[in-house]
Design a protein around this motif. Structure first.
Motif, PDB file in Angstrom:
ATOM      1  N   PRO A 204     -32.096  -7.641  39.946  1.00 44.63           N
ATOM      2  CA  PRO A 204     -32.501  -8.597  39.226  1.00 44.63           C
ATOM      3  C   PRO A 204     -32.075  -8.798  37.315  1.00 44.63           C
ATOM      4  N   THR A 205     -31.885  -9.988  37.336  1.00 43.00           N
ATOM      5  CA  THR A 205     -30.788 -10.067  35.903  1.00 43.00           C
ATOM      6  C   THR A 205     -31.877 -10.992  34.721  1.00 43.00           C
ATOM      7  N   LEU A 206     -31.884 -10.930  34.063  1.00 42.96           N
ATOM      8  CA  LEU A 206     -32.812 -11.746  32.761  1.00 42.96           C
ATOM      9  C   LEU A 206     -32.526 -12.052  32.035  1.00 42.96           C
ATOM     10  N   VAL A 207     -32.491 -13.190  31.009  1.00 47.82           N
ATOM     11  CA  VAL A 207     -32.498 -13.076  29.958  1.00 47.82           C
ATOM     12  C   VAL A 207     -33.319 -13.058  28.459  1.00 47.82           C
ATOM     13  N   ASP A 208     -33.376 -13.038  27.607  1.00 47.29           N
ATOM     14  CA  ASP A 208     -34.848 -12.157  26.975  1.00 47.29           C
ATOM     15  C   ASP A 208     -34.899 -13.216  25.797  1.00 47.29           C
ATOM     16  N   LEU A 209     -35.082 -14.469  25.784  1.00 54.26           N
ATOM     17  CA  LEU A 209     -34.599 -14.974  24.443  1.00 54.26           C
ATOM     18  C   LEU A 209     -36.027 -15.623  23.456  1.00 54.26           C
ATOM     19  N   PRO A 210     -35.741 -15.541  21.924  1.00 54.42           N
ATOM     20  CA  PRO A 210     -34.816 -16.025  21.549  1.00 54.42           C
ATOM     21  C   PRO A 210     -33.674 -14.529  20.167  1.00 54.42           C
ATOM     22  N   GLN A 211     -34.406 -13.166  21.532  1.00 54.52           N
ATOM     23  CA  GLN A 211     -33.279 -12.596  20.782  1.00 54.52           C
ATOM     24  C   GLN A 211     -31.810 -12.405  21.538  1.00 54.52           C
ATOM     25  N   GLY A 212     -31.664 -12.980  22.778  1.00 61.78           N
ATOM     26  CA  GLY A 212     -30.237 -13.425  23.545  1.00 61.78           C
ATOM     27  C   GLY A 212     -29.748 -12.175  23.531  1.00 61.78           C
ATOM     28  N   CYS A 213     -30.801 -10.915  24.743  1.00 57.90           N
ATOM     29  CA  CYS A 213     -30.245 -10.313  25.251  1.00 57.90           C
ATOM     30  C   CYS A 213     -30.045  -9.961  26.658  1.00 57.90           C
ATOM     31  N   LEU A 214     -29.297  -9.844  27.251  1.00 58.40           N
ATOM     32  CA  LEU A 214     -29.295  -9.990  28.638  1.00 58.40           C
ATOM     33  C   LEU A 214     -29.424  -8.521  29.475  1.00 58.40           C
ATOM     34  N   TRP A 215     -30.219  -8.758  29.878  1.00 58.77           N
ATOM     35  CA  TRP A 215     -30.463  -7.389  31.255  1.00 58.77           C
ATOM     36  C   TRP A 215     -29.912  -7.071  32.586  1.00 58.77           C
ATOM     37  N   GLY A 216     -30.193  -6.571  33.507  1.00 63.19           N
ATOM     38  CA  GLY A 216     -29.341  -6.601  35.665  1.00 63.19           C
ATOM     39  C   GLY A 216     -29.731  -4.973  35.722  1.00 63.19           C
TER      40      GLY A 216
END
Length: 348
Positions: A204-216
């Motif tokens: 599962p992949t995720l984007v954290d906004l407004p920071q703009g970090c992506l995780w997987g």
């Protein structure tokens, strides 16, 4: 020196690309798309594989999207989010627009609109055209603008029609975040299901906004650390895909600095530059001309300018793993270069 990972999972009978990637030890760092803009709109599920080309609100804008991304080389990421029973309003469409505020920055600026469904195409058109014309005039839609700059948005890909792994692994992760973390945030966190934003082999992949970090490759046990930032950043190292404000090799270096400095690093204004690189012409794997090494510089400053400086680093190929880029009954494995930071120096 090149190393070869051994004892990798053959997975001849596995359907999910993310299981292959994770079992074979593929490092997700450097796989976050570099973005200057995010344009995100509510669209009800189900989402087909070609939902952008089929949705009546978006379909008229496809040529404009292509002009921006292909002709003008604007780093824009369009995404769709599923309406939420608590957040959304029947008869209205939410549009989230994030943009890079300056060359050096730490997080994206946000504008949010909730417009009548019939005006969504006009709003999207206005936002896209202003990117070409380089001016910001959305005054016509001011009455629909929402004051939500204080809200953090966690966006989890559950777009199973693009890849089965995102539905299989993204959906339970989304449900856990939505049920456990959003209600406990006192209105400071929302959690959404999204269409594909790249890298389903890391589901599962995720984007954290407004920071703009992506995780997987996320796991339930690290969600508390990711959301609340209440522990050691090193425990998140293997899940970090990178910060969208930087390019691939800059992201790889940025992770090493983040591991050294901890959570405060995320608040620093940052910019990156690849100073030099050598193409590895003889060994073609996941790119047409893979980079054998790259010299990278990261400049940073605190918001109050009390702290500033720069790092220079060397990124080198340090191995190769087999990964599957798509889920399928018959897996096609592909060699993917792995990179590491062989030198990191803080400049005086």
């Amino acid at each position: 020196m090149r190393t070869q990972q051994t004892d990798q999972l053959p997975l001849t009978d596995c359907r999910f690309c993310s299981l292959v990637s994770k079992a074979n030890g593929e490092d997700p760092i450097g796989t976050a798309d570099t973005c200057d803009y995010w344009l995100i709109m509510e669209v009800s599920q189900p989402w087909s594989q070609d939902i952008f080309g089929e949705n009546p609100t978006i379909k008229p804008l496809i040529s404009l999207f292509q002009e921006l991304i292909v002709k003008h080389e604007i780093k824009l990421r369009p995404m769709l989010i599923a309406p939420d029973r608590e957040y959304s309003h029947p008869g209205f469409t939410r549009v989230l627009y994030y943009y890079r505020p300056a060359k050096m920055f730490s997080q994206f600026e946000k504008q949010e609109f909730v417009v009548p469904e019939g005006e969504a195409t006009a709003l999207l058109t206005a936002i896209l055209k202003q990117l070409i014309q380089q001016h910001n005039d959305l005054s016509k839609f001011q009455q629909y603008q929402q004051q939500t700059s204080h809200i953090r948005e966690l966006m989890v890909c559950t777009h199973a029609q693009v890849d089965l792994a995102c539905g299989r692994f993204g959906t339970p992760l989304y449900r856990q975040l939505r049920k456990e973390y959003a209600p406990a945030s006192n209105g400071k966190l929302r959690v959404w299901q999204t269409t594909h934003f790249g890298g389903h082999q890391f589901a599962p992949t995720l984007v954290d906004l407004p920071q703009g970090c992506l995780w997987g490759h996320l796991e339930p046990e690290v969600l508390d650390l990711l959301v609340n930032r209440n522990g050691s950043v090193s425990d998140l190292r293997q899940f970090y895909r990178g910060w969208a404000g930087l390019t691939k090799f800059e992201q790889i270096v940025e992770r090493e600095i983040w591991i050294q400095l901890g959570w405060t690093w995320l608040d620093y204004l940052k910019t990156g530059e690849v100073l030099a690189k050598e193409l590895n012409e003889e060994h073609h794997v996941d790119e047409e001309h893979p980079v054998y090494w790259a010299e990278v510089r990261i400049d940073f400053t605190a918001v109050d300018s009390n702290v500033s400086g720069a790092y220079e680093a060397r990124v080198e190929v340090c191995g190769e793993v087999k990964s599957a880029l798509n889920s399928a009954k018959q897996m096609e494995l592909q060699a993917v270069e792995q990179y590491c930071v062989s030198r990191l120096t803080k400049l005086d």
